[in-house]
Design a protein around this motif. Structure first.
Motif, mmCIF file in Angstrom:
data_model
loop_
_atom_site.group_PDB
_atom_site.id
_atom_site.type_symbol
_atom_site.label_atom_id
_atom_site.label_comp_id
_atom_site.label_asym_id
_atom_site.label_seq_id
_atom_site.Cartn_x
_atom_site.Cartn_y
_atom_site.Cartn_z
ATOM 1 N N UNK A 19 1.108 -1.567 0.036
ATOM 2 C CA UNK A 19 0.455 -0.199 -0.104
ATOM 3 C C UNK A 19 0.821 1.411 -0.156
ATOM 4 N N UNK A 20 2.031 1.473 0.890
ATOM 5 C CA UNK A 20 2.933 2.374 0.687
ATOM 6 C C UNK A 20 3.377 2.815 -0.694
ATOM 7 N N UNK A 21 4.147 1.602 -1.219
ATOM 8 C CA UNK A 21 4.806 1.658 -2.802
ATOM 9 C C UNK A 21 3.712 1.602 -3.957
ATOM 10 N N UNK A 22 2.294 1.420 -3.617
ATOM 11 C CA UNK A 22 1.917 2.062 -4.614
ATOM 12 C C UNK A 22 1.515 3.378 -4.477
ATOM 13 N N UNK A 23 1.097 4.075 -2.999
ATOM 14 C CA UNK A 23 1.019 5.084 -3.112
ATOM 15 C C UNK A 23 1.939 6.289 -3.155
ATOM 16 N N UNK A 24 2.971 5.754 -2.926
ATOM 17 C CA UNK A 24 4.337 6.494 -3.875
ATOM 18 C C UNK A 24 4.281 6.299 -5.212
ATOM 19 N N UNK A 25 4.464 5.253 -5.916
ATOM 20 C CA UNK A 25 3.893 5.488 -7.304
ATOM 21 C C UNK A 25 2.986 6.553 -7.765
ATOM 22 N N UNK A 26 1.897 5.706 -7.607
ATOM 23 C CA UNK A 26 0.806 7.101 -7.327
ATOM 24 C C UNK A 26 0.831 8.328 -7.747
ATOM 25 N N UNK A 27 2.179 9.059 -7.589
ATOM 26 C CA UNK A 27 2.478 9.805 -7.336
ATOM 27 C C UNK A 27 2.663 10.707 -5.360
ATOM 28 N N UNK A 28 2.125 10.434 -4.656
ATOM 29 C CA UNK A 28 2.069 10.783 -3.625
ATOM 30 C C UNK A 28 2.913 10.135 -1.997
ATOM 31 N N UNK A 29 2.520 11.347 -2.242
ATOM 32 C CA UNK A 29 3.840 11.165 -0.539
ATOM 33 C C UNK A 29 3.451 9.905 0.687
ATOM 34 N N UNK A 30 3.816 8.660 0.436
ATOM 35 C CA UNK A 30 3.048 7.999 1.659
ATOM 36 C C UNK A 30 3.574 8.329 3.534
ATOM 37 N N UNK A 31 4.203 9.643 3.543
ATOM 38 C CA UNK A 31 4.644 9.631 4.977
ATOM 39 C C UNK A 31 3.617 9.737 6.237
ATOM 40 N N UNK A 32 2.127 10.575 5.936
ATOM 41 C CA UNK A 32 1.236 10.437 7.128
ATOM 42 C C UNK A 32 0.450 8.767 7.131
ATOM 43 N N UNK A 33 0.121 8.594 5.433
ATOM 44 C CA UNK A 33 -0.261 6.955 6.189
ATOM 45 C C UNK A 33 0.920 5.811 6.345
ATOM 46 N N UNK A 34 1.756 6.175 6.252
ATOM 47 C CA UNK A 34 2.829 5.334 7.243
ATOM 48 C C UNK A 34 3.703 5.940 9.030
ATOM 49 N N UNK A 35 2.772 7.302 9.038
ATOM 50 C CA UNK A 35 2.922 7.387 10.114
ATOM 51 C C UNK A 35 2.173 6.838 11.126
ATOM 52 N N UNK A 36 0.337 6.605 9.919
ATOM 53 C CA UNK A 36 -0.561 6.130 10.520
ATOM 54 C C UNK A 36 -0.282 4.903 10.689
ATOM 55 N N UNK A 37 -0.231 4.187 10.425
ATOM 56 C CA UNK A 37 0.826 2.153 10.631
ATOM 57 C C UNK A 37 1.378 2.490 11.647
ATOM 58 N N UNK A 38 2.424 3.029 11.800
ATOM 59 C CA UNK A 38 3.202 3.334 12.803
ATOM 60 C C UNK A 38 2.193 2.951 14.025
ATOM 61 N N UNK A 39 1.495 4.268 14.111
ATOM 62 C CA UNK A 39 0.758 3.758 15.338
ATOM 63 C C UNK A 39 -0.067 3.241 15.271
ATOM 64 N N UNK A 40 -0.759 2.327 14.883
ATOM 65 C CA UNK A 40 -1.679 1.374 14.765
ATOM 66 C C UNK A 40 -1.300 0.338 15.115
ATOM 67 N N UNK A 41 0.443 -0.108 15.101
ATOM 68 C CA UNK A 41 1.435 -0.557 15.548
ATOM 69 C C UNK A 41 1.598 -0.324 17.058
ATOM 70 N N UNK A 42 1.747 0.460 17.540
ATOM 71 C CA UNK A 42 2.331 0.902 18.494
ATOM 72 C C UNK A 42 0.900 0.747 19.517
ATOM 73 N N UNK A 43 0.123 1.297 18.580
ATOM 74 C CA UNK A 43 -1.388 0.765 19.615
ATOM 75 C C UNK A 43 -1.904 -0.432 20.339
#
Length: 99
Positions: A19-43
């Motif tokens: 999903x991160x790579x797909x966002x990046x390939x689509x021209x988006x910056x996936x940093x917010x998505x990655x941060x959200x994933x990390x927050x979910x993993x921390x929780x």
């Protein structure tokens, strides 16, 4: 490949990495998505730690009851604890700590 290894080392699944790579390939910056994933993993880790701490307390209580029963000559106490006949902390039995 290094990105995938680093993402896996942070606990991201292959599906999440895709999903991160797909966002990046689509021209988006996936940093917010990655941060959200990390927050979910921390929780999730925090929940698992809390569950393990509760289980540890339950096991310590069962062990203490077994020691006390042994001192009184009641060698079968631990079996009753496992079978749920002897509450450990009021309402919970050893099996309840897993839920």
């Amino acid at each position: 490949m290094r990105f995938i290894r680093q993402a896996q080392a942070l606990g991201l699944s292959l599906k999440e990495i895709k999903a991160v790579l797909d966002l990046q390939r689509g021209g988006e910056r996936p940093c917010d998505f990655v941060t959200s994933l990390l927050d979910q993993h921390l929780a999730d880790i925090d929940r698992r730690i809390a569950d393990l701490e509760a289980l540890r307390e339950t096991l310590q209580g069962a062990r203490a009851q077994a020691d006390q029963a042994a001192e009184r000559g009641e060698s079968a106490m631990i079996c009753r604890i496992i079978e749920g006949a002897a509450p450990l902390d009021g309402n919970r039995t050893a099996g309840d700590a897993r839920h």
